[in-house]
Design a protein around this motif. Structure first.
Motif, PDB file in Angstrom:
ATOM      1  N   ARG A 270       0.653  -1.056   0.069  1.00  0.00           N
ATOM      2  CA  ARG A 270       0.152   0.146   0.134  1.00  0.00           C
ATOM      3  C   ARG A 270       1.013   1.305   0.038  1.00  0.00           C
ATOM      4  NH1 ARG A 270      -2.610  -0.866   4.216  1.00  0.00           N
ATOM      5  NH2 ARG A 270      -1.507   0.708   5.806  1.00  0.00           N
ATOM      6  N   HIS A 271       1.898   1.310   0.956  1.00  0.00           N
ATOM      7  CA  HIS A 271       2.586   2.382   1.019  1.00  0.00           C
ATOM      8  C   HIS A 271       3.429   2.922  -0.173  1.00  0.00           C
ATOM      9  CE1 HIS A 271       1.738   3.939   4.969  1.00  0.00           C
ATOM     10  NE2 HIS A 271       1.930   2.585   5.655  1.00  0.00           N
ATOM     11  N   ALA A 272       4.261   1.443  -0.879  1.00  0.00           N
ATOM     12  CA  ALA A 272       4.774   1.632  -2.019  1.00  0.00           C
ATOM     13  C   ALA A 272       3.883   2.164  -3.391  1.00  0.00           C
ATOM     14  CB  ALA A 272       5.367  -0.178  -2.340  1.00  0.00           C
ATOM     15  N   LEU A 273       2.758   1.648  -3.332  1.00  0.00           N
ATOM     16  CA  LEU A 273       1.846   2.164  -4.621  1.00  0.00           C
ATOM     17  C   LEU A 273       1.752   3.548  -4.521  1.00  0.00           C
ATOM     18  CD1 LEU A 273      -0.493  -0.892  -4.765  1.00  0.00           C
ATOM     19  CD2 LEU A 273       1.401  -0.320  -6.357  1.00  0.00           C
ATOM     20  N   ARG A 274       1.376   4.080  -3.191  1.00  0.00           N
ATOM     21  CA  ARG A 274       1.171   5.524  -3.171  1.00  0.00           C
ATOM     22  C   ARG A 274       2.302   6.244  -3.239  1.00  0.00           C
ATOM     23  NH1 ARG A 274      -2.561   4.882   2.324  1.00  0.00           N
ATOM     24  NH2 ARG A 274      -4.402   4.376   1.105  1.00  0.00           N
ATOM     25  N   LEU A 275       3.429   5.873  -2.888  1.00  0.00           N
ATOM     26  CA  LEU A 275       4.621   6.538  -3.392  1.00  0.00           C
ATOM     27  C   LEU A 275       4.917   6.509  -4.732  1.00  0.00           C
ATOM     28  CD1 LEU A 275       6.926   5.381  -0.324  1.00  0.00           C
ATOM     29  CD2 LEU A 275       6.364   7.658  -0.654  1.00  0.00           C
ATOM     30  N   PHE A 276       4.876   5.450  -5.464  1.00  0.00           N
ATOM     31  CA  PHE A 276       4.947   5.236  -6.873  1.00  0.00           C
ATOM     32  C   PHE A 276       4.103   6.432  -7.561  1.00  0.00           C
ATOM     33  CE2 PHE A 276       6.033   0.537  -6.283  1.00  0.00           C
ATOM     34  CZ  PHE A 276       7.424   0.895  -5.919  1.00  0.00           C
ATOM     35  N   ARG A 277       2.787   6.302  -7.008  1.00  0.00           N
ATOM     36  CA  ARG A 277       1.653   7.374  -7.558  1.00  0.00           C
ATOM     37  C   ARG A 277       2.263   8.901  -7.640  1.00  0.00           C
ATOM     38  NH1 ARG A 277      -3.084   7.521  -4.340  1.00  0.00           N
ATOM     39  NH2 ARG A 277      -1.636   8.732  -2.935  1.00  0.00           N
ATOM     40  N   ASP A 278       2.634   9.073  -6.322  1.00  0.00           N
ATOM     41  CA  ASP A 278       2.994  10.363  -5.923  1.00  0.00           C
ATOM     42  C   ASP A 278       4.498  11.043  -6.501  1.00  0.00           C
ATOM     43  OD1 ASP A 278       0.615  10.500  -4.717  1.00  0.00           O
ATOM     44  OD2 ASP A 278       1.323  10.264  -2.850  1.00  0.00           O
ATOM     45  N   GLN A 279       5.436  10.053  -6.614  1.00  0.00           N
ATOM     46  CA  GLN A 279       6.730  10.527  -6.971  1.00  0.00           C
ATOM     47  C   GLN A 279       7.352   9.860  -8.031  1.00  0.00           C
ATOM     48  OE1 GLN A 279       8.247  10.492  -2.881  1.00  0.00           O
ATOM     49  NE2 GLN A 279       9.364   8.711  -3.284  1.00  0.00           N
ATOM     50  N   GLY A 280       6.694   8.854  -8.658  1.00  0.00           N
ATOM     51  CA  GLY A 280       7.243   7.972  -9.609  1.00  0.00           C
ATOM     52  C   GLY A 280       7.718   6.687  -9.219  1.00  0.00           C
ATOM     53  N   TYR A 281       7.656   5.669 -10.021  1.00  0.00           N
ATOM     54  CA  TYR A 281       8.497   4.478  -9.666  1.00  0.00           C
ATOM     55  C   TYR A 281       9.992   4.622  -9.657  1.00  0.00           C
ATOM     56  CZ  TYR A 281       9.939  -0.629 -10.238  1.00  0.00           C
ATOM     57  OH  TYR A 281      10.505  -1.734  -9.954  1.00  0.00           O
ATOM     58  N   ALA A 282      10.609   4.990 -10.612  1.00  0.00           N
ATOM     59  CA  ALA A 282      12.001   5.285 -10.390  1.00  0.00           C
ATOM     60  C   ALA A 282      12.158   6.033  -9.491  1.00  0.00           C
ATOM     61  CB  ALA A 282      12.429   5.949 -11.942  1.00  0.00           C
ATOM     62  N   GLY A 283      11.519   7.122  -8.999  1.00  0.00           N
ATOM     63  CA  GLY A 283      11.951   8.162  -8.017  1.00  0.00           C
ATOM     64  C   GLY A 283      11.760   7.682  -6.748  1.00  0.00           C
TER      65      GLY A 283
ATOM     66  N   THR B  42      12.462   4.940  -3.712  1.00  0.00           N
ATOM     67  CA  THR B  42      13.504   3.834  -3.151  1.00  0.00           C
ATOM     68  C   THR B  42      13.054   2.879  -2.192  1.00  0.00           C
ATOM     69  OG1 THR B  42      14.312   5.031  -1.240  1.00  0.00           O
ATOM     70  CG2 THR B  42      15.473   5.787  -3.377  1.00  0.00           C
ATOM     71  N   VAL B  43      13.483   1.749  -2.064  1.00  0.00           N
ATOM     72  CA  VAL B  43      13.186   0.613  -1.031  1.00  0.00           C
ATOM     73  C   VAL B  43      13.257   1.344   0.532  1.00  0.00           C
ATOM     74  CG1 VAL B  43      13.834  -1.598   0.089  1.00  0.00           C
ATOM     75  CG2 VAL B  43      13.662  -1.089  -2.508  1.00  0.00           C
ATOM     76  N   ASP B  44      14.181   2.174   0.632  1.00  0.00           N
ATOM     77  CA  ASP B  44      14.195   2.828   1.975  1.00  0.00           C
ATOM     78  C   ASP B  44      13.009   3.573   2.259  1.00  0.00           C
ATOM     79  OD1 ASP B  44      16.653   1.745   2.788  1.00  0.00           O
ATOM     80  OD2 ASP B  44      17.723   3.185   1.582  1.00  0.00           O
ATOM     81  N   GLU B  45      12.666   4.556   0.982  1.00  0.00           N
ATOM     82  CA  GLU B  45      11.578   5.154   1.289  1.00  0.00           C
ATOM     83  C   GLU B  45      10.142   4.520   1.586  1.00  0.00           C
ATOM     84  OE1 GLU B  45      12.184   9.033  -1.293  1.00  0.00           O
ATOM     85  OE2 GLU B  45      12.047   7.485  -2.349  1.00  0.00           O
ATOM     86  N   ILE B  46      10.163   3.363   1.004  1.00  0.00           N
ATOM     87  CA  ILE B  46       8.972   2.517   1.270  1.00  0.00           C
ATOM     88  C   ILE B  46       9.157   1.887   2.605  1.00  0.00           C
ATOM     89  CG2 ILE B  46       7.633   0.132   0.345  1.00  0.00           C
ATOM     90  CD1 ILE B  46       9.031   0.842  -2.426  1.00  0.00           C
ATOM     91  N   ALA B  47       9.990   1.471   2.760  1.00  0.00           N
ATOM     92  CA  ALA B  47      10.226   0.703   4.470  1.00  0.00           C
ATOM     93  C   ALA B  47       9.817   1.769   5.473  1.00  0.00           C
ATOM     94  CB  ALA B  47      11.622   0.198   4.444  1.00  0.00           C
ATOM     95  N   ALA B  48      10.397   3.044   5.099  1.00  0.00           N
ATOM     96  CA  ALA B  48      10.295   4.145   6.288  1.00  0.00           C
ATOM     97  C   ALA B  48       8.742   4.539   6.307  1.00  0.00           C
ATOM     98  CB  ALA B  48      11.101   5.205   5.846  1.00  0.00           C
TER      99      ALA B  48
ATOM    100  N   ARG C 201      14.713  -1.971   6.311  1.00  0.00           N
ATOM    101  CA  ARG C 201      14.875  -2.441   5.286  1.00  0.00           C
ATOM    102  C   ARG C 201      15.197  -3.972   4.738  1.00  0.00           C
ATOM    103  NH1 ARG C 201      17.886  -0.259   0.538  1.00  0.00           N
ATOM    104  NH2 ARG C 201      19.163  -1.693  -0.537  1.00  0.00           N
ATOM    105  N   ALA C 202      15.566  -4.515   5.911  1.00  0.00           N
ATOM    106  CA  ALA C 202      15.733  -5.788   6.083  1.00  0.00           C
ATOM    107  C   ALA C 202      14.178  -6.459   5.898  1.00  0.00           C
ATOM    108  CB  ALA C 202      16.490  -6.637   7.042  1.00  0.00           C
ATOM    109  N   THR C 203      13.358  -5.937   6.639  1.00  0.00           N
ATOM    110  CA  THR C 203      12.000  -6.512   6.736  1.00  0.00           C
ATOM    111  C   THR C 203      11.496  -6.306   5.362  1.00  0.00           C
ATOM    112  OG1 THR C 203      11.971  -5.761   8.926  1.00  0.00           O
ATOM    113  CG2 THR C 203       9.673  -6.044   7.664  1.00  0.00           C
ATOM    114  N   PHE C 204      11.573  -5.173   4.501  1.00  0.00           N
ATOM    115  CA  PHE C 204      11.227  -5.224   3.257  1.00  0.00           C
ATOM    116  C   PHE C 204      11.709  -6.281   2.533  1.00  0.00           C
ATOM    117  CE2 PHE C 204      11.588  -4.374  -1.156  1.00  0.00           C
ATOM    118  CZ  PHE C 204      10.370  -3.695  -1.598  1.00  0.00           C
ATOM    119  N   PHE C 205      12.849  -6.447   2.426  1.00  0.00           N
ATOM    120  CA  PHE C 205      13.193  -7.522   1.837  1.00  0.00           C
ATOM    121  C   PHE C 205      12.904  -9.297   2.280  1.00  0.00           C
ATOM    122  CE2 PHE C 205      16.274  -4.456   0.260  1.00  0.00           C
ATOM    123  CZ  PHE C 205      16.094  -4.429  -1.140  1.00  0.00           C
ATOM    124  N   ARG C 206      12.503  -9.269   3.485  1.00  0.00           N
ATOM    125  CA  ARG C 206      11.745 -10.546   3.914  1.00  0.00           C
ATOM    126  C   ARG C 206      10.631 -10.886   3.245  1.00  0.00           C
ATOM    127  NH1 ARG C 206      13.891  -9.531   9.233  1.00  0.00           N
ATOM    128  NH2 ARG C 206      11.841  -8.966   9.629  1.00  0.00           N
TER     129      ARG C 206
END
Length: 197
Positions: A18-31, A33-39, A45-50
């Protein structure tokens, strides 16, 4: 019935997506980062990759497929395939709350508009045939299953095009309209198309 641990893991995965999709919508997929999604999800970050091997997998993860397959399997025996598919799609999205439905539309849009995702996520006839076969209990190599898979892929492409060029029209609405046209036959304006002599 899922255990408490399984439910907790499912919630964490859903939160991350949910957080990732909203970030992709608001600032673009390429823009994004995984760190931003985790935050945003308040995890490490380790939890994200789990939960997701890569940023791409956040978009590829689809928990609606199982709901759709169950809705398709619940259709009465003898229901024409396109009718059953259209009914299952509508039943699936009717079960989703407004937020989940909006996020699913967003996920599908990102998957088909971000070039690096679109190029890797194209559904082939073979993959679609596997899904049709699983839902119908038939062999994926069955000609009718292959034909149906091709029709569904064509309908999906037409629905994507219709949705993309029609402001305010969701992919689900476009897919429903496309399947409705296929159920009744596609009328062609003007003279019929014939092979030249």
């Amino acid at each position: 019935m899922r255990t408490l641990r399984e439910r907790k893991k499912a919630r964490t995965r859903a939160d991350l997506q949910r957080h990732a999709l909203r970030l992709f919508r608001d600032q673009g997929y390429a823009g994004t980062t995984v760190d931003e999604i985790a935050a945003a999800a308040e995890v490490s970050r380790a939890t994200f990759f789990r939960y997701f091997p890569s940023k791409e997998d956040v978009v590829r993860y689809d928990d609606v497929d199982a709901v759709r397959d169950a809705a398709f399997a619940a259709q009465p025996a003898g229901t024409p395939l396109l009718v059953a598919l259209r009914t299952a799609l509508r039943a699936t999205f009717d079960q989703l709350g407004p937020e989940k439905r909006e996020l699913e539309e967003l996920r599908m849009k990102i998957a088909r508009t971000v070039p690096e995702l679109r190029d890797r996520n194209d559904v082939t006839v073979a993959r679609a045939a596997e899904q049709v076969a699983r839902s119908t209990g038939r062999d994926p190599s069955d000609f009718d299953v292959q034909l149906c898979a091709g029709v569904i892929l064509g309908a999906r492409l037409a629905a994507q095009s219709l949705s993309d060029r029609t402001p305010g029209l969701s992919f689900l609405e476009a897919m429903d309209a496309t399947l409705a046209r296929l159920e009744t036959g596609v009328p062609l304006a003007g003279e019929p198309i014939v092979h030249p002599a």
